[in-house]
Design an enzyme around this catalytic site. Structure first.
Site, PDB file in Angstrom:
ATOM      1  N   TYR A 185     -34.986  11.370  52.518  1.00 51.65           N
ATOM      2  CA  TYR A 185     -36.130  10.563  51.999  1.00 51.65           C
ATOM      3  C   TYR A 185     -35.790  10.438  50.535  1.00 51.65           C
ATOM      4  CZ  TYR A 185     -38.794  11.840  56.067  1.00 51.65           C
ATOM      5  OH  TYR A 185     -39.026  11.898  57.476  1.00 51.65           O
ATOM      6  N   HIS A 237     -32.573  16.666  61.523  1.00 56.39           N
ATOM      7  CA  HIS A 237     -33.367  15.233  61.689  1.00 56.39           C
ATOM      8  C   HIS A 237     -32.932  14.480  62.875  1.00 56.39           C
ATOM      9  CE1 HIS A 237     -35.107  12.521  58.260  1.00 56.39           C
ATOM     10  NE2 HIS A 237     -35.518  12.145  59.561  1.00 56.39           N
TER      11      HIS A 237
END
EC number: 1.1.1.-
Length: 328
Positions: free
Chosen positions: A50, A112
């Protein structure tokens, strides 16, 4: 009193409603995280990919320094990106992420994606995503690191009686299917505490949910609002489905309870002990999202919402060029 947290198989409590920082602009992240904590959020969901972990950590530290919360009151999640799946690289990146947040340890660290890409050092190119250059002129080759190798690296960083200096409290995965979890389950010394998955009324995945519950793996739902999360990304499937906020079923239930469509969608998840991590830049909506546990849906209303399932997935690496198939 409304239930506000769940207990993980690692023994730690995880808040049912968190603040997700995916797509929060870097220059607004510190303030957004601080504001969320001040409003009552106790879980922040981030990820290396992010690109705003440093700023999120600044917001957390400010809240702690001002006496709003103590570190132990918070549950901070981050995630390992695809380029760092080899044992030594996973350890390197986990330590880097803990240092970047600057808050001593992470409460939860997730793999992830079940995708292992060729290693690109952070010093060479921070946040490489699926491409080794910002022009996206070529894709990063797959590396084929076994997930068991990556998992063993994360296990070595978990705080335990024999490893009191561990920098991770719990570890888990994201975007994993049942079969891959079954393989991991067989070799893992520490069982995955969480699987974070795309979960909304258009993608319910009941069989996966049942598998996770049977194995004591907690579920975090991302993109709880379905297509709304992908409008700004110009996702081609967004225009093919009704926005959930305006769907007649959601609107009718929201009107009956005097709630917003967002609150109904979040309660549909949290009432089934599924953690949610919505993002909002609006203070009033942040308050409303956090308040989603203060009412209950009937069993029939939960079923009505679940019956909207049409198997539409928005976050799928198969849409990349070249495609990466992890859900087929």
């Amino acid at each position: 009193m409304a239930k506000t947290s769940i207990k993980l198989n690692s023994g730690y409590e995880m808040p049912l409603v968190g603040f997700g920082i995916w797509k929060v602009p870097v220059d607004k992240t510190a303030q957004a995280v601080y504001d969320a904590i001040k409003l009552g959020y106790r879980q922040i969901d981030g990820a290396y990919d992010y690109t705003n972990s440093k700023e999120a950590g600044e917001g957390v530290r400010r809240a702690i320094e001002e006496g709003i919360v103590k570190r132990e009151d918070l549950f901070i999640t981050s995630k390992l990106w695809n380029n760092y799946h080899k044992h030594e690289h996973a350890i390197e990146m986990a330590k880097h992420e803990v240092d970047t947040w600057g808050i001593g340890y992470l409460d939860l660290f997730l793999i992830h994606f079940p995708i292992s890409l060729e290693y690109i050092s952070h010093s060479k190119m921070p946040y490489p995503c699926f491409w080794p250059d910002r022009e996206k002129s070529r894709s990063t080759p797959l590396q084929y690191t076994p997930v068991a190798e990556t998992w063993a690296a994360l296990e070595s960083l978990v705080k335990t009686d024999s490893n009191p200096d561990g920098i991770l409290r719990s570890i888990g995965v994201a975007n994993f299917r049942a079969q891959l979890l079954t393989d991991l389950w067989g070799s893992a010394k520490i069982k995955p505490a969480v699987n974070q998955i795309e979960h909304h009324p258009y993608l319910v995945q009941p069989q996966l949910l049942a598998f996770l519950k049977d194995h004591g793996i907690a579920i975090t739902a991302y993109s709880s609002f379905g297509p709304q999360s992908f409008v700004e990304l110009d996702h081609p499937r967004v225009s093919k489905v009704e926005p959930l906020f305006t769907h007649p079923t959601i609107k009718a239930i929201a009107d009956k309870h005097g709630r917003t469509g967002a609150q109904v969608l979040l309660r549909w998840a949290t009432q089934r002990d599924i953690v949610v991590i919505p993002k909002s830049n609006n203070v009033d909506r942040l308050k409303q999202n956090l308040d989603c546990v203060s009412f209950d849906l009937s069993d029939d209303e939960v079923k009505q919402i679940s019956d909207l399932d049409c198997g539409v997935r928005f976050n799928d690496p198969a849409d990349l060029s070249p495609p990466i198939y992890i859900f087929d």
